[in-house]
Design a protein around this motif. Structure first.
Motif, PDB file in Angstrom:
ATOM      1  N   UNK A 118      -4.984  -8.782  13.759  1.00 20.90           N
ATOM      2  CA  UNK A 118      -5.117 -10.121  14.334  1.00 20.90           C
ATOM      3  C   UNK A 118      -5.379 -11.160  13.240  1.00 20.90           C
ATOM      4  N   UNK A 119      -6.160 -10.778  12.241  1.00 21.31           N
ATOM      5  CA  UNK A 119      -6.393 -11.696  11.125  1.00 21.31           C
ATOM      6  C   UNK A 119      -5.091 -11.958  10.369  1.00 21.31           C
ATOM      7  N   UNK A 120      -4.251 -10.908  10.245  1.00 19.80           N
ATOM      8  CA  UNK A 120      -2.955 -11.074   9.608  1.00 19.80           C
ATOM      9  C   UNK A 120      -2.052 -12.012  10.385  1.00 19.80           C
ATOM     10  N   UNK A 121      -2.056 -11.909  11.709  1.00 19.03           N
ATOM     11  CA  UNK A 121      -1.284 -12.840  12.530  1.00 19.03           C
ATOM     12  C   UNK A 121      -1.746 -14.274  12.316  1.00 19.03           C
ATOM     13  N   UNK A 122      -3.028 -14.455  12.182  1.00 18.86           N
ATOM     14  CA  UNK A 122      -3.562 -15.798  11.935  1.00 18.86           C
ATOM     15  C   UNK A 122      -3.069 -16.336  10.596  1.00 18.86           C
ATOM     16  N   UNK A 123      -2.991 -15.467   9.594  1.00 20.57           N
ATOM     17  CA  UNK A 123      -2.461 -15.887   8.293  1.00 20.57           C
ATOM     18  C   UNK A 123      -1.015 -16.362   8.436  1.00 20.57           C
ATOM     19  N   UNK A 124      -0.197 -15.608   9.190  1.00 16.19           N
ATOM     20  CA  UNK A 124       1.196 -16.001   9.395  1.00 16.19           C
ATOM     21  C   UNK A 124       1.290 -17.319  10.146  1.00 16.19           C
ATOM     22  N   UNK A 143       5.361  -3.527   8.344  1.00 14.20           N
ATOM     23  CA  UNK A 143       3.979  -3.601   7.861  1.00 14.20           C
ATOM     24  C   UNK A 143       2.983  -3.367   8.980  1.00 14.20           C
ATOM     25  N   UNK A 144       1.781  -2.931   8.599  1.00 14.42           N
ATOM     26  CA  UNK A 144       0.686  -2.876   9.576  1.00 14.42           C
ATOM     27  C   UNK A 144      -0.076  -4.196   9.632  1.00 14.42           C
ATOM     28  N   UNK A 145       0.261  -5.135   8.778  1.00 20.47           N
ATOM     29  CA  UNK A 145      -0.226  -6.519   8.752  1.00 20.47           C
ATOM     30  C   UNK A 145      -1.723  -6.639   8.453  1.00 20.47           C
ATOM     31  N   UNK A 146      -2.318  -5.582   7.927  1.00 18.38           N
ATOM     32  CA  UNK A 146      -3.762  -5.646   7.675  1.00 18.38           C
ATOM     33  C   UNK A 146      -4.099  -6.235   6.312  1.00 18.38           C
ATOM     34  N   UNK A 147      -3.096  -6.376   5.448  1.00 22.87           N
ATOM     35  CA  UNK A 147      -3.392  -6.852   4.087  1.00 22.87           C
ATOM     36  C   UNK A 147      -2.606  -8.106   3.729  1.00 22.87           C
ATOM     37  N   UNK A 148      -1.953  -8.736   4.699  1.00 13.62           N
ATOM     38  CA  UNK A 148      -1.103  -9.884   4.393  1.00 13.62           C
ATOM     39  C   UNK A 148      -1.939 -11.055   3.884  1.00 13.62           C
ATOM     40  N   UNK A 149      -1.388 -11.770   2.905  1.00 16.63           N
ATOM     41  CA  UNK A 149      -2.063 -12.910   2.301  1.00 16.63           C
ATOM     42  C   UNK A 149      -1.236 -14.176   2.507  1.00 16.63           C
ATOM     43  N   UNK A 163      -7.172  -3.790  21.365  1.00 15.24           N
ATOM     44  CA  UNK A 163      -8.084  -3.320  20.318  1.00 15.24           C
ATOM     45  C   UNK A 163      -8.415  -1.840  20.472  1.00 15.24           C
ATOM     46  N   UNK A 164      -8.748  -1.433  21.691  1.00 14.04           N
ATOM     47  CA  UNK A 164      -9.112  -0.031  21.912  1.00 14.04           C
ATOM     48  C   UNK A 164      -7.913   0.883  21.680  1.00 14.04           C
ATOM     49  N   UNK A 165      -6.746   0.501  22.230  1.00 15.98           N
ATOM     50  CA  UNK A 165      -5.573   1.343  22.100  1.00 15.98           C
ATOM     51  C   UNK A 165      -5.060   1.440  20.677  1.00 15.98           C
ATOM     52  N   UNK A 166      -5.133   0.347  19.941  1.00 10.03           N
ATOM     53  CA  UNK A 166      -4.664   0.330  18.559  1.00 10.03           C
ATOM     54  C   UNK A 166      -5.595   1.146  17.666  1.00 10.03           C
TER      55      UNK A 166
END
Length: 482
Positions: free
Chosen positions: A250-256, A202-208, A230-233
């Motif tokens: 990063x928001x997805x990591x926080x959800x996990x 996953x790209x982890x941008x939509x994880x809930x 951030x810049x490289x990604x």
């Protein structure tokens, strides 16, 4: 004169089988040196031995004298016997563990489902062309996904564990289907005595939160696509509406972290000419809390500007070695340093890992397209050259057998004359089909470094190998196929 010591575990003895012509001593061995002296790597069985310096020098001169193909096998065997080398053909040494005989088609053990052949990001280096594989965006119907799971269990060996993978595109765009498939596979496996594990890329941008809870409640391996800070990604990943894909990750990591981490959470960095210094990317990923971070050079992409060409592999090797040296120093000091490429290489060398294929694609692992076609792997979906049956009709055993016969590393050129062939396996089928093998010198260089590092780590931190098991290591997130 004899070899002094075999380092690491002894690989299993080979099954009896037909002999085949070997390509010569230079393809069977490699002399290398570490901080502890001279050593011998034997390709058959991936065995590592200590060597007296005089023997090492003589072998180096012998193997440098002519090409592997031009060597006289009888003379090679005579030298091996004279020096007491543990090579096939020497007195008292069994037949080779790997010969040119193709592997038999094994039972199916792993199946990835391309549940959503579409993506919410646009990345020029994506091998899957945003999951479309050159076609149209599409989603896998629920009945196809359930039938694919049932097919996997039906084709698996009795009582064997199996892996269901979720791929795309971005599989979490089909989250309801992912949740339903996990429930169905868990119940179906329990009914038949097959333990089911899961993997998702996953790209982890939509994880809930409900996704995180699912990953934590079941034996999940989750691989996250990461391209740097951030810049490289963000320079490689375009988010809809112009937002930052990195911020969403990063928001997805926080959800996990708040709602449940999977059993193994890895970061996979696809290296392009635009990727920054690898050590910086590696330590950034480790700092984000991933269980391991690994690199893969982009060799085939829809846009060639994102591909690592033959001339760029020298720089890639230099940076990979820099990361490896750091990992060696940290692990030798007893500190964790989860560089996935390095840890996997150390474990495979220690256990005598050797194989005539690069992975289990087309063997124990297949991938199902959204329409229910079966293909050799998730990178080869919709490629008719690698179609291997269908969910409805089952795997095409003839196509799988032909695949294993044609792609045995000892039948490939120039692979059969390479000392690293049973560690490499001949290279990714997807990449070889599209670009050939531009990275062979890189692979040999990386493995030569890993051989030295293995001996030094064995001396400085043998406890690393006692506590490292296959479950601690990264694998193909969809296949886990080796």
């Amino acid at each position: 004169m004899s070899v002094l010591l075999q380092i690491g575990r002894r690989p299993p003895e080979p099954e009896p089988g037909p002999d085949s012509a070997r390509p010569g001593l230079p393809a069977e061995i490699r002399v290398f040196r570490s901080a502890h002296g001279a050593h011998l790597f034997v390709a058959d069985g991936s065995r590592v031995y200590d060597l007296p310096e005089a023997t090492a020098a003589r072998l180096e001169a012998w193997t440098a004298a002519t090409s592997a193909a031009a060597h006289d096998p009888a003379a090679d065997a005579a030298l091996a016997a004279e020096l007491g080398l543990p090579l096939w053909g020497a007195a008292g040494v069994p037949a080779p563990r790997i010969d040119g005989t193709p592997a038999a088609v094994p039972p199916l053990a792993s199946l990835s489902l391309n549940v959503m052949q579409a993506c919410n990001l646009s990345c020029g280096h994506c091998y899957a062309d945003e999951g479309r594989f050159g076609g149209n965006a599409r989603a896998m119907p629920r009945e196809t996904a359930f039938a694919a799971v049932d097919r996997l269990i039906a084709e698996a060996a009795p009582g064997a564990g199996v892996v269901v993978g979720f791929m795309g595109g971005e599989p979490l765009l089909a989250r309801e289907l992912v949740h339903d498939v996990v429930d169905h596979a868990t119940r179906a496996g329990a009914d038949t005595g097959h333990a089911v594990r899961f993997a998702l890329t996953t790209n982890l941008t939509t994880v809930r939160p409900e996704d995180a809870e699912l990953f934590a409640a079941h034996p999940f391996t989750v691989a996250v696509s990461l391209d740097g800070d951030r810049a490289g990604h963000d320079v490689l990943r375009t988010a809809p509406g112009g937002g930052s894909a990195y911020d969403r990750l990063r928001a997805g990591l926080d959800v996990l972290n708040r709602h449940g981490r999977p059993r193994h959470l890895s970061a996979r960095v696809s290296v392009t000419p635009y990727t920054g210094r690898l050590k910086d990317v590696l330590e950034h990923g480790i700092g984000l809390g991933f269980d391991e971070v690994g690199f893969a050079a982009v060799v085939s992409a829809p846009d060639p500007a994102y591909e690592i060409g033959a001339s760029a592999f020298a720089g890639f090797l230099e940076q990979m070695t820099e990361c490896g040296e750091t990992a060696l120093a940290e692990l030798a000091a007893g500190r964790p340093y989860p560089f996935g490429n390095f840890q996997t290489a150390m474990y495979e060398l220690h256990t005598g890992g050797h194989r005539p294929y690069p992975c289990g694609a087309g063997a124990g692992y297949l991938s199902a397209s959204a329409e229910g076609g079966l293909y050799a792997c998730h990178r080869l979906v919709d490629d008719p050259a690698f179609r291997m049956g269908s969910v409805a009709q089952g795997p095409d055993q003839g196509a799988r057998a032909e695949h294993l016969a044609a792609r045995h590393v000892d039948r490939a050129e120039p692979c059969r004359s390479c000392w690293a062939r049973y560690l490499c396996g001949g290279g990714c089928y997807h990449e070889v089909a599209r670009r050939g093998r531009p990275g062979c010198d890189y692979i040999r260089g990386w493995l030569a470094f890993c051989l030295r590092a293995y001996v030094e780590l064995s001396e400085s931190a043998p406890e690393f190998f006692r506590r490292t098991t296959p479950s601690d290591l990264p694998g193909d997130p969809a296949g886990l196929a080796r």
